[in-house]
Design a protein around this motif. Structure first.
Motif, PDB file in Angstrom:
ATOM      1  N   THR A 127       0.827  -1.204   0.000  1.00 47.39           N
ATOM      2  CA  THR A 127       0.000   0.000   0.000  1.00 47.39           C
ATOM      3  C   THR A 127       0.862   1.255   0.000  1.00 47.39           C
ATOM      4  OG1 THR A 127      -1.802  -1.129   1.160  1.00 47.39           O
ATOM      5  CG2 THR A 127      -1.771   1.275   1.264  1.00 47.39           C
ATOM      6  N   GLN A 128       1.913   1.241   0.833  1.00 46.79           N
ATOM      7  CA  GLN A 128       2.817   2.389   0.893  1.00 46.79           C
ATOM      8  C   GLN A 128       3.535   2.595  -0.438  1.00 46.79           C
ATOM      9  OE1 GLN A 128       5.369   1.584   4.225  1.00 46.79           O
ATOM     10  NE2 GLN A 128       3.731   1.849   5.736  1.00 46.79           N
ATOM     11  N   SER A 129       3.935   1.481  -1.062  1.00 47.86           N
ATOM     12  CA  SER A 129       4.613   1.567  -2.357  1.00 47.86           C
ATOM     13  C   SER A 129       3.682   2.126  -3.422  1.00 47.86           C
ATOM     14  CB  SER A 129       5.098   0.166  -2.764  1.00 47.86           C
ATOM     15  OG  SER A 129       5.699   0.197  -4.051  1.00 47.86           O
ATOM     16  N   GLU A 130       2.438   1.669  -3.413  1.00 49.84           N
ATOM     17  CA  GLU A 130       1.463   2.178  -4.382  1.00 49.84           C
ATOM     18  C   GLU A 130       1.184   3.659  -4.161  1.00 49.84           C
ATOM     19  OE1 GLU A 130      -1.777  -0.465  -3.700  1.00 49.84           O
ATOM     20  OE2 GLU A 130      -1.089  -1.937  -5.167  1.00 49.84           O
ATOM     21  N   THR A 131       1.158   4.073  -2.904  1.00 45.11           N
ATOM     22  CA  THR A 131       0.931   5.489  -2.595  1.00 45.11           C
ATOM     23  C   THR A 131       2.082   6.341  -3.099  1.00 45.11           C
ATOM     24  OG1 THR A 131      -0.375   4.930  -0.631  1.00 45.11           O
ATOM     25  CG2 THR A 131       0.547   7.156  -0.739  1.00 45.11           C
ATOM     26  N   ARG A 132       3.325   5.868  -2.857  1.00 50.15           N
ATOM     27  CA  ARG A 132       4.503   6.611  -3.332  1.00 50.15           C
ATOM     28  C   ARG A 132       4.508   6.694  -4.853  1.00 50.15           C
ATOM     29  NH1 ARG A 132       7.121   3.720   0.844  1.00 50.15           N
ATOM     30  NH2 ARG A 132       7.886   2.173  -0.649  1.00 50.15           N
ATOM     31  N   TYR A 133       4.165   5.569  -5.503  1.00 52.25           N
ATOM     32  CA  TYR A 133       4.120   5.568  -6.968  1.00 52.25           C
ATOM     33  C   TYR A 133       3.092   6.566  -7.479  1.00 52.25           C
ATOM     34  CZ  TYR A 133       2.783   4.083 -11.658  1.00 52.25           C
ATOM     35  OH  TYR A 133       2.452   4.070 -12.988  1.00 52.25           O
ATOM     36  N   ARG A 134       1.901   6.569  -6.858  1.00 49.97           N
ATOM     37  CA  ARG A 134       0.842   7.474  -7.286  1.00 49.97           C
ATOM     38  C   ARG A 134       1.262   8.926  -7.107  1.00 49.97           C
ATOM     39  NH1 ARG A 134      -2.586   7.798 -10.896  1.00 49.97           N
ATOM     40  NH2 ARG A 134      -2.958   5.572 -10.522  1.00 49.97           N
ATOM     41  N   GLU A 135       1.948   9.228  -5.998  1.00 47.77           N
ATOM     42  CA  GLU A 135       2.399  10.601  -5.762  1.00 47.77           C
ATOM     43  C   GLU A 135       3.403  11.033  -6.819  1.00 47.77           C
ATOM     44  OE1 GLU A 135       3.869  10.424  -1.798  1.00 47.77           O
ATOM     45  OE2 GLU A 135       1.895  10.682  -0.865  1.00 47.77           O
ATOM     46  N   ILE A 136       4.348  10.139  -7.155  1.00 50.95           N
ATOM     47  CA  ILE A 136       5.342  10.456  -8.183  1.00 50.95           C
ATOM     48  C   ILE A 136       4.664  10.617  -9.534  1.00 50.95           C
ATOM     49  CG2 ILE A 136       7.333   9.554  -9.450  1.00 50.95           C
ATOM     50  CD1 ILE A 136       8.181   8.170  -6.825  1.00 50.95           C
ATOM     51  N   PHE A 137       3.749   9.693  -9.840  1.00 50.99           N
ATOM     52  CA  PHE A 137       3.033   9.708 -11.117  1.00 50.99           C
ATOM     53  C   PHE A 137       2.256  11.012 -11.289  1.00 50.99           C
ATOM     54  CE2 PHE A 137      -0.631   8.646 -13.804  1.00 50.99           C
ATOM     55  CZ  PHE A 137      -0.022   7.973 -14.855  1.00 50.99           C
ATOM     56  N   GLU A 138       1.532  11.414 -10.247  1.00 57.17           N
ATOM     57  CA  GLU A 138       0.681  12.591 -10.338  1.00 57.17           C
ATOM     58  C   GLU A 138       1.478  13.889 -10.377  1.00 57.17           C
ATOM     59  OE1 GLU A 138      -2.528  12.791 -10.792  1.00 57.17           O
ATOM     60  OE2 GLU A 138      -2.895  10.633 -10.745  1.00 57.17           O
ATOM     61  N   ASN A 139       2.637  13.912  -9.707  1.00 59.08           N
ATOM     62  CA  ASN A 139       3.387  15.165  -9.559  1.00 59.08           C
ATOM     63  C   ASN A 139       4.548  15.310 -10.537  1.00 59.08           C
ATOM     64  OD1 ASN A 139       1.823  16.141  -7.322  1.00 59.08           O
ATOM     65  ND2 ASN A 139       2.861  14.629  -6.040  1.00 59.08           N
ATOM     66  N   GLU A 140       4.784  14.310 -11.375  1.00 57.13           N
ATOM     67  CA  GLU A 140       5.847  14.383 -12.369  1.00 57.13           C
ATOM     68  C   GLU A 140       5.549  15.504 -13.372  1.00 57.13           C
ATOM     69  OE1 GLU A 140       8.945  14.225 -14.506  1.00 57.13           O
ATOM     70  OE2 GLU A 140       8.829  12.782 -12.849  1.00 57.13           O
ATOM     71  N   PHE A 141       6.595  16.303 -13.693  1.00 62.72           N
ATOM     72  CA  PHE A 141       6.411  17.437 -14.599  1.00 62.72           C
ATOM     73  C   PHE A 141       6.315  17.003 -16.060  1.00 62.72           C
ATOM     74  CE2 PHE A 141       8.434  19.618 -10.927  1.00 62.72           C
ATOM     75  CZ  PHE A 141       7.412  20.501 -10.660  1.00 62.72           C
ATOM     76  N   THR A 142       6.865  15.854 -16.405  1.00 61.88           N
ATOM     77  CA  THR A 142       6.766  15.377 -17.781  1.00 61.88           C
ATOM     78  C   THR A 142       5.505  14.521 -17.929  1.00 61.88           C
ATOM     79  OG1 THR A 142       8.126  13.441 -17.216  1.00 61.88           O
ATOM     80  CG2 THR A 142       9.259  15.367 -18.112  1.00 61.88           C
ATOM     81  N   GLY A 143       5.032  14.400 -19.157  1.00 60.04           N
ATOM     82  CA  GLY A 143       3.826  13.614 -19.398  1.00 60.04           C
ATOM     83  C   GLY A 143       4.096  12.132 -19.240  1.00 60.04           C
TER      84      GLY A 143
END
Length: 208
Positions: A127-143
């Motif tokens: 769950t923690q890994s999925e949360t970290r991935y989602r945060e990186i995915f959503e906040n990444e400046f590139t598409g």
């Protein structure tokens, strides 16, 4: 003895007035691994089980136990117990079936409990890994996007939405992935490279 060789902790406890305490009728030796306590210790101290439960879990366990006794229905209790030797908290999954005595003076509990700490911690880590991935995915400046190459976008981040001029993530996900390529030849070259090498790096393609 077959019961002593079962991986789970098997127990039989008689409960009268106090639902948090009971007389141990039978307790398999597997309890040593799960809790660090010997069967004789639980037999000699009716309050040992309740006192070893994590403070944050005591109220829910007590509530579930009272409901079980009042309604005479089987329940599943999940709680943490402090291990006697290591001092760490072990997650216990505890299935209990009540059986009232004919004279109504007591309730006999038949239970099977097991240590589910490893599975619980693995689930929390995922769950923690999925949360970290989602945060990186959503906040990444590139598409960033995930797509089924022949048809649809499965996921994309806000930067991708803005880059291609979509009004919303929903609109982007409804788009045909193939329509993003400016030409059919660019699309074919990209998909061929992906199919051949299983990954695409430093590949220039023109989107529209």
């Amino acid at each position: 003895d077959v019961i002593q060789n079962i991986d789970e902790v098997v127990y039989v406890v008689d409960v009268t007035d106090d639902p948090s305490a009971g007389r141990v009728v039978f307790l398999s030796d597997r309890v040593r691994g799960a809790t660090g306590y010997a069967p004789a210790e639980f037999a000699s101290d009716p309050h040992l089980w309740a006192s070893a439960i994590h403070p944050d879990d005591q109220a829910s366990v007590a509530s579930d136990t009272r409901r079980m006794l009042a309604d005479q229905v089987p329940i599943l209790r999940v709680y943490r117990m402090r291990h006697k030797q290591s001092g760490d908290w072990r997650w216990i999954e505890d299935r209990v079936v009540p059986q009232a005595a004919s004279n109504g003076t007591r309730v006999r509990l038949f239970g099977v409990a097991r240590d589910v700490t490893a599975a619980r911690l693995a689930g929390e880590a995922l769950t923690q890994s999925e949360t970290r991935y989602r945060e990186i995915f959503e906040n990444e400046f590139t598409g960033v996007y995930v797509a089924a190459p022949q048809v649809a976008l499965l996921a994309c981040n806000p930067a991708f939405v803005a880059m291609f001029g979509f009004a919303s993530t929903g609109e982007a996900l409804a788009a045909d992935f193939r329509s993003l390529f400016r030409s059919a030849s660019d699309r074919s070259a990209f998909l061929d490279a992906l199919a051949t090498r299983r990954r695409v790096e430093n590949h220039e393609v023109e989107f529209q």
